[in-house]
Design a protein around this motif. Structure first.
Motif, short mmCIF file in Angstrom:
data_model
loop_
_atom_site.label_atom_id
_atom_site.label_comp_id
_atom_site.label_asym_id
_atom_site.label_seq_id
_atom_site.Cartn_x
_atom_site.Cartn_y
_atom_site.Cartn_z
N ARG A 29 1.40 9.17 -6.20
CA ARG A 29 1.62 10.62 -5.75
C ARG A 29 3.07 11.18 -6.74
O ARG A 29 3.08 12.29 -6.90
CB ARG A 29 2.35 10.71 -4.35
N GLU B 74 0.78 -1.36 -0.02
CA GLU B 74 0.00 0.20 0.20
C GLU B 74 0.86 1.19 -0.04
O GLU B 74 0.52 2.27 -0.71
CB GLU B 74 -1.09 0.07 1.24
N ASP C 3 1.01 3.68 -2.97
CA ASP C 3 0.70 5.27 -3.07
C ASP C 3 1.56 6.13 -3.39
O ASP C 3 1.71 7.24 -3.92
CB ASP C 3 0.30 5.47 -1.33
#
Length: 526
Positions: free
Chosen positions: A514, A506, A510
């Motif tokens: 980003r 995760e 992420d």
């Protein structure tokens, strides 16, 4: 009078007809046929772990028990000396059909090898030097490493130091560090030239090691070096390199990467281990703890992330500084990896062990992650393929309801999904590897951090899916640490390490999103 050298050859085995073997079908006089070879199991039956009654079955006693045997046992059982001694002859006019292929040869099982190794397939990435390395390295692994891997995976001890030194003498330890000037002019395995060595060579070394089917051993065999030595090589002073690099590559010394703490995992900025610089600048005093540190139990050097008055720094702390305590952490895989909890208690570290500049620690740490995560992708993707191969073999020889297991449509569907995912993962990996070969170290950090993060996150999901299907298909054997499903059991128990180490799925997923959002062009609109 000189003595003549006597030469003897193995006596020819006696030949029997199937009818003759069938006469030996009772307790005390029991023979069976396995792959055209005749075994006298009269005495062994009483010692059989599964009980003597197995050999009294009408489909076994005096009969061809090949299908029965391979429905219950792995091939290596027949290769053990105590069982080979039971052979009393062969079936007249027949030859064995199920003998293993020569050591080091590619598997002929569909999807067992990456497509670039499969017969009839082509690849734009792999040249003759890659293929030569693969052939010679697989033979070396099969003949000299696999037995050690299985032994230490079982007993939990660290990999044999003599093996590490042998790998060092053959240039393998240096090759595992990836391409670079450290390989130029160095004698390397399979006569690979240091100047031609690229990330595909390293991919081959990593993926072939995975075939040992020993997850803890894979980390124990200098996993700490692969992630702990690059900061020293890339950013350390020449004095520091002279002390550390060659002894580690030879296997005389061991190193680990100490970043993670009980308070800070993926949140590197949250580390609390603190290094206070002395007033005269001659040394630092380090206090703090590190957790889940691969090879930490037996490391001589600790590449350690610390907080300082300048921000963050990385230090290569020798165990010889004293006041360093390492305790083994009991994980769900073998302690052969030497996973440690480390305590630094007022450790006085000379300033020469500072890596690069004080205050640049985060940059050094993050620049190391790309290669670490890429290596983990190489490993988990190859391990998933091996589990898929084991599952296909099992469905082909295991019978249920009078038919092979793969006669069930649901089983074939699960196999199809496994094959599709491991093929996709390998091809994505090879594309990323090609980009790495074409990019500088800084370009990799800029353009590939997101790609590698996504690949790692997705490849461990592939491993999750493969493990789930493999265990379900193997049934109880997929939960047993020995026997037919032992490699699937180990894979299912340990694949999750790759999903957590180097950044959880995760977190790095992420991170990739980003990074993508930061690169969005201003005029991007629907």
């Amino acid at each position: 009078m000189s003595a003549q050298k006597q030469t003897t050859s193995a006596p020819a085995r006696k030949e029997y007809t199937r009818e003759e073997v069938a006469q030996h079908n009772k307790a005390g006089d029991n023979w069976v046929i396995i792959d055209s070879e005749v075994y006298n199991v009269s005495k062994f039956a009483q010692l059989h772990p599964g009980g003597e009654q197995v050999f009294h079955d009408e489909e076994v006693a005096g009969q061809d028990a090949t299908d029965v045997f391979f429905g219950l046992h792995r091939r290596e059982v027949l290769e053990k000396p105590q069982y080979a001694r039971l052979i009393v002859g062969t079936i007249k006019g027949e030859q064995p059909k199920l003998k293993a292929d020569p050591v080091g040869s590619p598997s002929r099982v569909p999807y067992a090898e990456p497509s670039w190794l499969a017969t009839g397939y082509h690849s734009p990435y792999f040249n003759d030097s890659h293929r030569r390395l693969q052939r010679e390295w697989r033979k070396f692994v099969d003949e000299e490493i696999t037995e050690i891997a299985q032994r230490v995976e079982e007993n939990g001890k660290r990999p044999d130091v003599e093996l590490v030194k042998k790998l060092g003498a053959n240039g393998i330890n240096a090759m595992r560090m990836g391409p670079g000037k450290h390989l130029h002019g160095r004698k390397l395995f399979a006569d690979i030239k240091g100047e031609e060595f690229d990330y595909f060579h390293e991919l081959i070394i990593t993926q072939e090691l995975v075939r040992c089917g020993a997850r803890g051993f894979g980390d124990g065999l200098n996993g700490g070096m692969v992630i702990g030595l690059p900061p020293v090589m890339n950013f350390g002073s020449q004095e520091l390199k002279d002390e550390v690099v060659e002894p580690v590559l030879r296997g005389d010394k061991f190193i680990c990467l100490a970043v993670t703490e009980a308070f800070a995992g993926s949140d590197v900025m949250g580390i609390r281990t603190y290094a206070k610089k002395s007033e005269d600048g001659s040394h630092y005093v380090v206090n703090g703890t590190k957790k889940w540190i691969t090879n930490g139990v037996f490391a001589d050097y600790f590449t350690t992330a610390v907080k300082t008055d300048e921000g963050f720094a990385v230090m290569c702390i020798p165990r010889s500084c004293g006041n360093i305590e390492t305790k083994i952490i009991k994980t769900s895989y073998s302690p052969t990896a030497g996973t440690a909890y480390i305590t630094f208690d007022n450790v006085k570290v000379p300033s020469k062990y500072l890596i690069g500049e004080d205050g640049m620690g985060i940059y050094y740490i993050l620049s190391n992650f790309n290669h670490e995560r890429w290596v983990m992708c190489c490993s988990t993707i190859r391990a998933a393929r091996a589990a898929a191969e084991q599952t296909l073999l099992w469905t082909n020889q295991r019978k249920a309801f009078g038919k092979p297991l793969h006669s069930q449509p649901v089983v074939r569907q699960k196999l199809a999904q496994m094959f599709a995912e491991v093929e996709a993962a390998q091809n994505w990996l090879e594309n990323v590897t090609y980009q790495m070969c074409k990019m500088s170290y800084n370009q990799q950090s800029k353009f590939l951090a997101g790609q590698v993060g996504l690949l790692k996150s997705w490849s461990t999901r592939v491993s999750h899916n493969v493990a789930d299907s493999a265990v379900n298909i193997f049934g109880g054997r997929g939960l047993t640490k020995s026997g037919m499903g032992k490699f699937v059991e180990l894979f299912a128990r340990t694949y999750k390490f790759d999903a957590v180490l180097g950044g959880s799925e995760e977190v790095i997923g992420d991170l990739a999103v980003r990074m993508a959002l930061k690169q969005m062009p201003e005029n991007a609109r629907l």
